[in-house]
Design a protein around this motif. Structure first.
Motif, short mmCIF file in Angstrom:
data_model
loop_
_atom_site.label_atom_id
_atom_site.label_comp_id
_atom_site.label_asym_id
_atom_site.label_seq_id
_atom_site.Cartn_x
_atom_site.Cartn_y
_atom_site.Cartn_z
N GLY A 81 12.55 -14.80 5.08
CA GLY A 81 12.77 -14.70 3.64
C GLY A 81 11.55 -14.97 2.81
N LYS A 82 10.39 -15.11 3.45
CA LYS A 82 9.17 -15.46 2.76
C LYS A 82 8.19 -14.31 2.84
N LYS A 83 7.47 -14.06 1.77
CA LYS A 83 6.51 -12.96 1.80
C LYS A 83 5.44 -13.24 2.84
N PRO A 84 5.19 -12.24 3.74
CA PRO A 84 4.18 -12.45 4.76
C PRO A 84 2.79 -12.43 4.16
N GLY A 85 1.83 -12.84 4.99
CA GLY A 85 0.45 -12.82 4.53
C GLY A 85 0.05 -14.20 4.06
N GLY A 86 -1.00 -14.28 3.30
CA GLY A 86 -1.51 -15.55 2.83
C GLY A 86 -2.94 -15.34 2.45
N ALA A 87 -3.78 -16.34 2.67
CA ALA A 87 -5.20 -16.21 2.35
C ALA A 87 -5.77 -15.05 3.12
N GLY A 88 -6.40 -14.13 2.43
CA GLY A 88 -7.02 -12.98 3.07
C GLY A 88 -6.09 -11.82 3.24
N ALA A 89 -4.81 -11.96 2.93
CA ALA A 89 -3.87 -10.85 3.06
C ALA A 89 -4.12 -9.86 1.94
N ALA A 90 -3.51 -8.67 2.10
CA ALA A 90 -3.69 -7.64 1.08
C ALA A 90 -3.26 -8.17 -0.28
N GLU A 91 -3.99 -7.82 -1.32
CA GLU A 91 -3.69 -8.29 -2.67
C GLU A 91 -2.27 -7.89 -3.07
N GLN A 92 -1.53 -8.87 -3.60
CA GLN A 92 -0.16 -8.59 -4.01
C GLN A 92 -0.15 -7.66 -5.21
N LYS A 93 0.72 -6.68 -5.18
CA LYS A 93 0.83 -5.72 -6.26
C LYS A 93 2.23 -5.75 -6.83
N LYS A 94 2.40 -5.23 -8.03
CA LYS A 94 3.71 -5.12 -8.61
C LYS A 94 4.52 -4.12 -7.78
N PRO A 95 5.85 -4.29 -7.76
CA PRO A 95 6.67 -3.35 -6.98
C PRO A 95 6.38 -1.91 -7.34
N SER A 96 6.23 -1.07 -6.32
CA SER A 96 5.95 0.34 -6.54
C SER A 96 7.23 1.12 -6.79
N LEU A 97 8.34 0.64 -6.22
CA LEU A 97 9.61 1.31 -6.44
C LEU A 97 10.77 0.37 -6.14
N ASP A 98 11.88 0.64 -6.77
CA ASP A 98 13.07 -0.18 -6.63
C ASP A 98 13.65 -0.05 -5.22
N GLY A 99 14.34 -1.10 -4.79
CA GLY A 99 14.92 -1.09 -3.44
C GLY A 99 16.14 -0.22 -3.29
N ASP A 100 16.62 0.36 -4.37
CA ASP A 100 17.75 1.29 -4.32
C ASP A 100 17.36 2.61 -4.96
N GLY A 101 17.48 3.71 -4.22
CA GLY A 101 17.19 5.01 -4.81
C GLY A 101 16.71 6.03 -3.80
N GLU A 102 16.65 7.28 -4.25
CA GLU A 102 16.09 8.38 -3.47
C GLU A 102 14.85 8.87 -4.21
N TYR A 103 13.73 8.98 -3.50
CA TYR A 103 12.45 9.26 -4.14
C TYR A 103 11.79 10.47 -3.49
N GLN A 104 11.40 11.43 -4.31
CA GLN A 104 10.68 12.60 -3.83
C GLN A 104 9.23 12.22 -3.57
N VAL A 105 8.76 12.52 -2.37
CA VAL A 105 7.39 12.19 -1.99
C VAL A 105 6.42 13.13 -2.71
N GLY A 106 5.41 12.54 -3.31
CA GLY A 106 4.44 13.32 -4.07
C GLY A 106 4.78 13.37 -5.54
N GLY A 107 6.04 13.02 -5.89
CA GLY A 107 6.46 13.00 -7.28
C GLY A 107 6.85 11.61 -7.70
N ASP A 108 7.97 11.12 -7.15
CA ASP A 108 8.45 9.77 -7.47
C ASP A 108 7.67 8.70 -6.71
N ILE A 109 7.22 9.04 -5.53
CA ILE A 109 6.50 8.07 -4.69
C ILE A 109 5.30 8.75 -4.05
N LYS A 110 4.17 8.05 -4.03
CA LYS A 110 2.97 8.58 -3.40
C LYS A 110 3.00 8.27 -1.90
#
Length: 227
Positions: A49-78
């Motif tokens: 239940g804890k975010k993985p990573g820590g010192a040196g891990a990839a920089e945390q970013k804001k959520p790219s997409l919601d956990g519920d939904g259908e996303y078209q690749v190249g349009g809704d999601i890269k």
């Protein structure tokens, strides 16, 4: 599309891949090209239940997409690699699809997730579906560095080697009824070709995670500690 419990052909959780190198109780390792590391350093633990990573891990970013939904690749999601954390009881379901027909033949890969999941959405994918998952954030699949953990939750999902979890030989004990499943992978595409080795285990499980592995996946196991 998005119906929970569908099993992706070629990416069935809990089935041992024919020809994969497995490490069972009593074996010292078993990974291809893995280097066994003695556990004389007491590293931190990565939990489900804890975010993985820590010192040196990839920089945390804001959520790219919601956990519920259908996303078209190249349009809704890269295209790229995404991570979802904090999922419980395998309620998180995701799938990559080659079209939006909703038919089984359109599935490229899918999974039901507890803990953390990483998924690489390819430019050739057409649709990415997510249901009851934590928000997905874009991550750098090549990120390295930091003091990675030397123990992890047995039902924690996927851990990025060298960032979330350190390479080495790990042991999980007290597993019952072959419910413990582990998997070493070379990428986060979740295809049969992604799997380097895997196993279903009762009793003790011992596996060597190589520094060249991309991810380690664990489901239904007792917690892992570096041996």
């Amino acid at each position: 599309m998005g119906m929970k419990g569908k099993i992706a052909l070629g990416a069935v959780v809990g089935v041992v891949v024919i020809g994969a190198v497995s490490a069972n109780a009593g074996d010292n390792g078993g990974g291809t090209g893995g280097s066994s590391t003695k556990g004389d350093d007491k590293g931190t633990s990565v939990s489900a239940g804890k975010k993985p990573g820590g010192a040196g891990a990839a920089e945390q970013k804001k959520p790219s997409l919601d956990g519920d939904g259908e996303y078209q690749v190249g349009g809704d999601i890269k295209p790229g690699t995404y991570r979802s954390t904090g999922n419980t009881d395998a309620m998180c379901y995701w799938e990559r699809a080659k079209d939006a027909s909703g038919e089984v033949d359109s599935l490229l890969a899918n999974d039901n997730v507890s803990g953390t999941s990483y998924v690489t959405v390819k430019p050739t994918d057409k649709l990415f579906t997510s249901s009851d998952c934590g928000d997905w954030e874009a991550v750098d699949p090549n990120a390295k560095g930091g003091r990675a953990a030397t123990s992890m939750a047995g039902d924690g999902g996927m851990f990025k080697v060298g960032v979330d979890i350190a390479p080495g030989t790990y042991k999980s004990t007290g597993n019952t009824d072959d419910l413990c499943y582990w998997e070493r992978t070379k990428d986060a595409e979740h295809s049969i070709d992604s799997i380097l080795a895997n196993d279903n285990v009762s009793g003790s499980a011992v596996v060597t995670i190589s520094a060249s592995d991309a991810y380690f996946k664990t489901s239904g196991c007792q917690d892992w500690k570096k041996a």
